[in-house]
Design a protein around this motif. Structure first.
Motif, PDB file in Angstrom:
ATOM      1  N   LEU A  44       0.918   4.094  -2.821  1.00 53.84           N
ATOM      2  CA  LEU A  44       0.625   5.459  -2.378  1.00 53.84           C
ATOM      3  C   LEU A  44       1.701   6.432  -2.852  1.00 53.84           C
ATOM      4  N   GLN A  83       0.832  -1.203   0.000  1.00 52.49           N
ATOM      5  CA  GLN A  83       0.000   0.000   0.000  1.00 52.49           C
ATOM      6  C   GLN A  83       0.867   1.253   0.000  1.00 52.49           C
ATOM      7  N   LEU A  91       1.282   6.942  -6.470  1.00 54.57           N
ATOM      8  CA  LEU A  91       0.062   7.733  -6.678  1.00 54.57           C
ATOM      9  C   LEU A  91       0.344   9.208  -6.417  1.00 54.57           C
ATOM     10  N   ASN A 110      -2.990   4.232 -13.010  1.00 51.65           N
ATOM     11  CA  ASN A 110      -3.032   2.822 -12.611  1.00 51.65           C
ATOM     12  C   ASN A 110      -2.136   1.951 -13.484  1.00 51.65           C
ATOM     13  N   ILE A 137      -5.604   0.654  -4.111  1.00 50.64           N
ATOM     14  CA  ILE A 137      -6.003   2.056  -3.954  1.00 50.64           C
ATOM     15  C   ILE A 137      -7.283   2.158  -3.125  1.00 50.64           C
ATOM     16  N   ARG A 197      -8.935   9.606  -4.932  1.00 50.76           N
ATOM     17  CA  ARG A 197      -7.487   9.452  -5.012  1.00 50.76           C
ATOM     18  C   ARG A 197      -6.751  10.705  -4.533  1.00 50.76           C
ATOM     19  N   LYS A 216      -5.975  -1.212  -8.537  1.00 52.16           N
ATOM     20  CA  LYS A 216      -7.265  -0.627  -8.150  1.00 52.16           C
ATOM     21  C   LYS A 216      -7.668  -1.084  -6.753  1.00 52.16           C
TER      22      LYS A 216
END
Length: 226
Positions: A174, A170, A177, A183, A201, A213, A198
């Motif tokens: 992150l 994660q 992101l 993605n 997220i 997001r 997905k």
């Protein structure tokens, strides 16, 4: 010649000494307590009598306002609820199970003194009665401490602000992101499917209580995760 002795008339009684005027607003050192019947009132009444306070008889409750200098001691479950109910004006001490920050602020504004049931002893009750009968403009330390260590609008202690725990995967998603990767780019860099990205997220958004997001990235920055 015989002298006649005549007794002197008795001296008039001395006028009584004028009473010392009582300053306006002065209160007796041991005020009478007015304790309306309620759950827990008998215990408070017994403690008050052991501490040397006089209590109004039970049959006088509810008949006219409290006498000058007397303190009304209301035993209730919740301080805020007790203060919002109608009551006679005058000196007030609340003995309550629950004292929220809002209830404590309301008590301070109305001049009432609050004592938690958990702290109720003969000594704490006597001290609270003294405070109620001799109001002081300053905020006592226990109340000030409670105000500073409780969350606004609640009676709960302010929780430690700790960042949510995220897994290694994660955290990797992150960070990518936050760098602006889509993605497909995240999936390629982490060598996994877009479907997996997905799902991760969605997990991040749930952990950070984020709406989307962008909000997830903002929450991560706020918590110092990225």
């Amino acid at each position: 010649m015989t002298a006649t002795l005549i007794a002197a008339p008795p001296a008039p009684p001395a006028p009584p000494a004028p009473a010392t005027p009582v300053p306006p607003g002065a209160l007796p050192s041991r005020p009478v307590l007015r304790i309306p019947p309620s759950r827990g009132a008998d215990r408070v009444r017994a403690l008050a009598r052991r501490a040397g306070f006089a209590c109004e008889p039970d049959h006088e409750h509810g008949h006219g306002p409290a006498g000058p200098g007397s303190v009304s001691v209301v035993v209730a479950a919740d301080a805020e609820q007790a203060l919002r109910c109608g009551r006679d004006p005058g000196l007030l001490l609340l003995v309550c199970d629950t004292v929220s920050r809002r209830g404590l602020l309301l008590a301070l504004r109305t001049g009432a003194v609050v004592l938690r049931t958990a702290d109720l002893t003969e000594e704490t009750l006597a001290a609270a009665v003294r405070r109620a009968s001799h109001p002081h403009p300053s905020i006592p330390y226990p109340e000030l401490s409670h105000l500073l260590t409780t969350a606004p609008g609640s009676g709960e202690p302010v929780p430690d602000v700790r960042p949510p725990a995220l897994t290694a995967r994660q955290m990797s998603v992150l960070r990518l992101l936050a760098e602006g990767h889509a993605n497909a780019g995240i999936a390629r860099l982490l060598d996994c499917s877009e479907h997996t990205v997905k799902n991760v997220i969605y997990e991040i958004m749930a952990r950070l209580q984020a709406r989307n997001r962008a909000h997830a990235v903002a929450q991560a920055v706020r918590h110092g995760l990225v």
